[in-house]
Design an enzyme around this catalytic site. Structure first.
Site, PDB file in Angstrom:
ATOM      1  N   HIS A 159      -5.949  12.842  14.099  1.00 50.66           N
ATOM      2  CA  HIS A 159      -4.842  12.026  14.569  1.00 50.66           C
ATOM      3  C   HIS A 159      -3.594  12.908  14.501  1.00 50.66           C
ATOM      4  O   HIS A 159      -3.029  13.114  13.414  1.00 50.66           O
ATOM      5  CB  HIS A 159      -4.684  10.773  13.710  1.00 50.66           C
ATOM      6  N   HIS A 206       0.859  -1.178   0.000  1.00 52.63           N
ATOM      7  CA  HIS A 206       0.000   0.000   0.000  1.00 52.63           C
ATOM      8  C   HIS A 206       0.901   1.237   0.000  1.00 52.63           C
ATOM      9  O   HIS A 206       1.635   1.466   0.954  1.00 52.63           O
ATOM     10  CB  HIS A 206      -0.881  -0.013   1.254  1.00 52.63           C
ATOM     11  N   GLU A 239      -3.010  14.762  11.102  1.00 54.30           N
ATOM     12  CA  GLU A 239      -4.005  14.424  10.089  1.00 54.30           C
ATOM     13  C   GLU A 239      -5.425  14.710  10.589  1.00 54.30           C
ATOM     14  O   GLU A 239      -5.886  14.111  11.559  1.00 54.30           O
ATOM     15  CB  GLU A 239      -3.907  12.943   9.715  1.00 54.30           C
ATOM     16  N   HIS A 254      -2.686   5.241  14.870  1.00 56.37           N
ATOM     17  CA  HIS A 254      -4.013   5.030  14.312  1.00 56.37           C
ATOM     18  C   HIS A 254      -3.918   4.052  13.144  1.00 56.37           C
ATOM     19  O   HIS A 254      -2.832   3.649  12.738  1.00 56.37           O
ATOM     20  CB  HIS A 254      -4.671   6.337  13.887  1.00 56.37           C
ATOM     21  N   HIS A 276      -0.038   3.179  11.611  1.00 56.25           N
ATOM     22  CA  HIS A 276       1.142   4.040  11.552  1.00 56.25           C
ATOM     23  C   HIS A 276       1.082   5.161  12.583  1.00 56.25           C
ATOM     24  O   HIS A 276       0.033   5.471  13.143  1.00 56.25           O
ATOM     25  CB  HIS A 276       1.335   4.621  10.137  1.00 56.25           C
TER      26      HIS A 276
END
Length: 435
Positions: A366, A292, A341, A372, A335
């Site tokens: 976050h 990803h 964020e 999270h 991560h």
């Protein structure tokens, strides 16, 4: 507004292009910016969004040819607004836990775009032109006699419910959910609703104006393409009456009474103007083998900082897309990020939060190094699914990401829409270790 009386205006295309446009033919002088006697008896006003000496590639300014200059509309007095905040916040706590909110409701009483602004979190310091304020706008009434400008930062509007018609000094923009609009710092505008009510997100960017991100090895095309950005054609209001200009300046609101509309620009040319973008035109880049990629591949716009590659604010979008990676955990991985964020949802379901707690109009925060990732249900589903090509349809999430810590406002921390049990979403992540 002359030259744009319906809700289907034409647009000029291209990001950052230098445009010229006239609502009345001959309003722009030829070969010069400020002649001794401008055409049609207009006043000439230069609108500078960057310093005069900014490098050419980043220099933004527009010449406005208008019925009255802005200096004729002064005489401000303070205007109270309990729910609008500016960084740095005088109070507030940023707990080192993930936070999430249900949608902030639209008020029942008559509320226009200005009165319905609700700051959720802010970072940096507006006075030194760094950071941003993240807010929700809510409205059930159009701004028929009020105008707004923001001297603290440019405004990125992300509609979630109900469309907006933005009447600006440069012309008209219609912005429905799925579109975004950017209003330059200091530009005057008013907001009319396309339906009975409207709600959405605002990023008040204190830093460098938004620009397109570098593509690196992606090459010359992909992500948000320049040709898909749209700017208004010249249109003007020539109205007399009792009006109000509300200005955000140094973290506070001020109001001035007017006897005419300040949207009286008959013609303009330059490269600093409001614009809109259709998020469904975003050309998504992704993995076609394994793993990803970092979410930076979803960046639509970036406000760079003085540290290369570390944004003051990034605007990132997660649109409908194919997932085809093999031997890969397809949702975003767990991560901890040096960047903070703030995420919102425009429509559908976000693939890392399918459990129903993250809904359109809601938001999550976050902050830097706060862990999270997918909730327990998303982890279990992604770990056991058959890895066939999968199309994520009818979804549109976004993120405001900043190098600075977002400090929630006291109102956002204490509001009933804050999900105080948000961290329970990860309680079901059991020990899976086998020796």
């Amino acid at each position: 507004m002359a030259n744009s009386v319906d809700n289907s205006p034409d647009y000029l295309t291209g990001f950052g292009n230098s445009h010229e446009t006239e609502a009345i033919a001959g309003a722009l002088p030829v070969g010069r910016n400020s002649p001794q006697r401008p055409p049609l008896g207009l006043y000439v006003e230069k609108f500078s969004s960057t310093a005069f000496t900014a490098p050419k590639a980043h220099n933004r300014r527009t010449w406005l040819h208008r019925i009255r200059p802005s200096v004729a509309s002064l005489g401000f007095e303070p205007l109270a607004h309990a729910d609008l905040a500016t960084a740095p916040l005088a109070s507030g706590l940023a707990p080192p836990d993930p936070m999430r909110w249900d949608p902030i409701p639209i008020p029942a009483e008559p509320t226009d775009f200005i009165d319905g602004l609700f700051s959720v979190a802010a970072c940096g310091d507006a006075a030194v032109q760094a950071g941003a304020n993240v807010a929700i706008y809510r409205a059930n009434e159009s701004m028929s006699s009020r105008y707004f400008s923001n001297a603290d930062g440019e405004m990125l509007l992300v509609p979630e419910h109900g469309g907006l018609t933005l009447y600006t000094e440069c012309g008209l923009l219609v912005v429905e959910p799925g579109h975004v609009a950017v209003i330059p710092r200091g530009m005057k505008f008013r907001v009319e609703l396309c339906a009975d009510s409207a709600r959405g997100y605002v990023c008040e960017n204190y830093g460098a104006p938004f620009e397109l991100p570098e593509r690196g090895p992606i090459g010359s095309d992909g992500l948000a393409n320049s040709r898909d950005f749209e700017a208004p054609i010249a249109a003007f209001e020539e109205r007399s009456g009792d009006f109000e200009h509300v200005m955000k300046f140094d973290g506070r609101l001020f109001r001035a009474s007017l006897q005419h509309s300040p949207l009286d620009v008959v013609a303009w040319h330059g490269n600093s103007y409001p614009y809109r973008y259709d998020l469904f035109r975003f050309n998504t880049i992704g993995s076609i083998s394994f793993d990803h990629p970092d979410p930076s591949i979803f960046t639509v716009l970036t406000s760079p900082s003085d540290t290369p590659g570390t944004a003051n604010v990034d605007f990132v979008v997660f649109p409908p897309r194919w997932l085809v990676m093999q031997d890969t955990f397809r949702p975003p991985w767990y991560h901890r990020n040096v960047m903070s964020e703030y995420m919102g949802l425009i429509t559908g379901v976000y693939d890392a939060k399918p459990g129903g707690g993250f809904v359109p109009g809601g938001a999550s925060l976050h902050n830097a190094f706060v862990p999270h990732g997918p909730d327990a249900a998303a982890f279990d589903a992604a770990s056991s699914q058959e890895l066939t090509p999968q199309y994520l349809d009818a979804t549109m999430a976004f993120m405001f990401e900043s190098r600075y810590l977002f400090r929630p406002t006291p109102a956002a921390l204490d509001c009933p829409q804050r999900q105080r049990n948000y961290i329970d979403a990860w309680r079901g992540l059991e020990r899976r270790f086998t020796e």
